[in-house]
Design a protein around this motif. Structure first.
Motif, PDB file in Angstrom:
ATOM      1  N   ILE A  38      74.058  22.578  92.271  1.00 59.27           N
ATOM      2  CA  ILE A  38      74.311  22.268  90.842  1.00 59.27           C
ATOM      3  C   ILE A  38      74.638  23.475  90.167  1.00 59.27           C
ATOM      4  CG2 ILE A  38      73.279  21.101  88.920  1.00 59.27           C
ATOM      5  CD1 ILE A  38      73.756  19.350  91.505  1.00 59.27           C
ATOM      6  N   GLY A  39      73.700  24.567  90.379  1.00 56.95           N
ATOM      7  CA  GLY A  39      73.909  25.891  89.667  1.00 56.95           C
ATOM      8  C   GLY A  39      75.035  26.627  90.082  1.00 56.95           C
ATOM      9  N   THR A  40      75.475  26.126  91.291  1.00 59.43           N
ATOM     10  CA  THR A  40      76.707  27.217  91.778  1.00 59.43           C
ATOM     11  C   THR A  40      78.128  26.593  91.531  1.00 59.43           C
ATOM     12  OG1 THR A  40      76.017  26.254  93.779  1.00 59.43           O
ATOM     13  CG2 THR A  40      75.048  28.328  93.468  1.00 59.43           C
ATOM     14  N   VAL A  41      77.973  25.372  91.648  1.00 56.62           N
ATOM     15  CA  VAL A  41      79.482  24.492  91.782  1.00 56.62           C
ATOM     16  C   VAL A  41      79.597  23.727  90.732  1.00 56.62           C
ATOM     17  CG1 VAL A  41      80.893  23.070  93.166  1.00 56.62           C
ATOM     18  CG2 VAL A  41      79.607  25.007  94.231  1.00 56.62           C
ATOM     19  N   VAL A  42      78.455  22.601  90.746  1.00 54.70           N
ATOM     20  CA  VAL A  42      78.766  21.543  89.756  1.00 54.70           C
ATOM     21  C   VAL A  42      78.727  21.977  88.196  1.00 54.70           C
ATOM     22  CG1 VAL A  42      78.112  19.026  89.155  1.00 54.70           C
ATOM     23  CG2 VAL A  42      77.868  19.944  91.659  1.00 54.70           C
ATOM     24  N   PHE A  43      77.500  22.431  87.824  1.00 55.77           N
ATOM     25  CA  PHE A  43      77.458  23.128  86.513  1.00 55.77           C
ATOM     26  C   PHE A  43      77.177  24.659  86.614  1.00 55.77           C
ATOM     27  CE2 PHE A  43      75.745  18.413  86.030  1.00 55.77           C
ATOM     28  CZ  PHE A  43      76.817  18.108  85.541  1.00 55.77           C
ATOM     29  N   PRO A  44      78.271  25.303  86.848  1.00 56.31           N
ATOM     30  CA  PRO A  44      77.858  26.671  86.914  1.00 56.31           C
ATOM     31  C   PRO A  44      77.430  27.646  85.650  1.00 56.31           C
ATOM     32  CG  PRO A  44      80.165  26.456  87.217  1.00 56.31           C
ATOM     33  CD  PRO A  44      79.580  25.148  87.355  1.00 56.31           C
ATOM     34  N   SER A  45      77.812  26.747  84.576  1.00 63.00           N
ATOM     35  CA  SER A  45      77.527  27.339  83.432  1.00 63.00           C
ATOM     36  C   SER A  45      76.235  26.576  82.704  1.00 63.00           C
ATOM     37  CB  SER A  45      78.504  27.543  82.496  1.00 63.00           C
ATOM     38  OG  SER A  45      79.626  26.932  82.699  1.00 63.00           O
TER      39      SER A  45
END
Ligand code: DC
Length: 233
Positions: A141-148
């Motif tokens: 999630i923090g790396t690809v889906v919602f990196p921001s």
């Protein structure tokens, strides 16, 4: 989205390995904040179940990817808000219980390594987060889906604690489980999830590490809630 009483409604990413307590924490945190829970593991589990139902082998990468594209496009796989988290709807049926078996844990881990499956589920996940006010829980999630994402947590625990929790969970559901084999299964899944080439489980550089070993759920949720509320101001 702006909420006048509680500040901005954020996107919160929670990643971590199996059995770390992610789902419980994400669910409680979502309830405490009045946010939507996006359980992304449930989507991969549902794809594994759909493949089994349709007679598509989990290692048939093209077949499973085609199926995932169809499920997402035709709205045959949906997450719907429910009083206690989310309802996973596959082909119109609530499959919440059917996807929680040890067999589907392994199936989900297998199909989630297929790039076409991940791509098919990406938009579905992002669409849920677009409005803000979401706790998204998974591996990437923090790396690809919602990196921001506004706030990122990486939740983990020792392998012993994780195996014990997983074992208790399965037993509580009336499934057979012994600690040794559950421990081996957790280690195998860790390896599969961390070593795959596409979107492997990884601690995002800007994620806060939360070790849940020996801590209570309410203690952890209170800490995470404070962090999110501070960020929302
Ligand atoms: O969190 P869970 O145990 O329900 O996840 C099941 C499997 O799905 C897990 O082994 C890895 C995969 N998964 C993933 O690859 N990416 C996610 N965002 C969520 C889950």
């Amino acid at each position: 989205m702006i909420d006048c009483v509680h500040g901005r409604r954020l996107v919160v990413a929670i990643d971590g390995p199996a059995g770390a307590g992610k789902s419980t924490i994400a669910g409680e945190l979502a309830r405490a904040l009045g946010y939507v829970l996006l359980d992304t593991g449930a989507l991969y589990r549902a794809v594994a179940l759909a493949a089994q139902q349709q007679g598509v082998a989990w290692d048939d990468t093209e077949g499973v990817a085609r199926l995932a594209v169809r499920l997402a496009r035709a709205d045959e796989l949906r997450l719907e808000p429910a009083p206690h988290g989310v309802r996973v709807v596959l082909f119109g049926d609530d499959v919440g219980a059917a996807i929680r078996t040890a067999e589907m844990s392994m199936g989900a881990s297998r199909v989630s390594a297929i790039p076409g499956v991940r791509a098919a589920l990406l938009e579905l996940q992002r669409a849920t987060g677009r409005q803000g006010g979401v706790i998204a829980e998974g591996r990437d999630i923090g790396t690809v889906v919602f990196p921001s994402a506004d706030v990122k947590f990486f939740v983990t625990a020792s392998i012993e604690v994780r195996a014990e929790r997983r074992c208790a969970e399965l037993l509580a559901r009336g499934e057979r489980a012994d600690l040794q084999s559950v421990r081996a299964e957790v280690i195998a899944r860790d390896r599969q999830d961390s070593e795959r080439s596409v979107a492997p489980l990884r601690h995002a550089d800007d994620a806060r590490l939360v070790d849940t070993s020996g801590r209570t759920v309410s203690d952890i949720v209170a800490e995470l809630r404070r962090i999110v509320e501070t960020a929302a101001r």
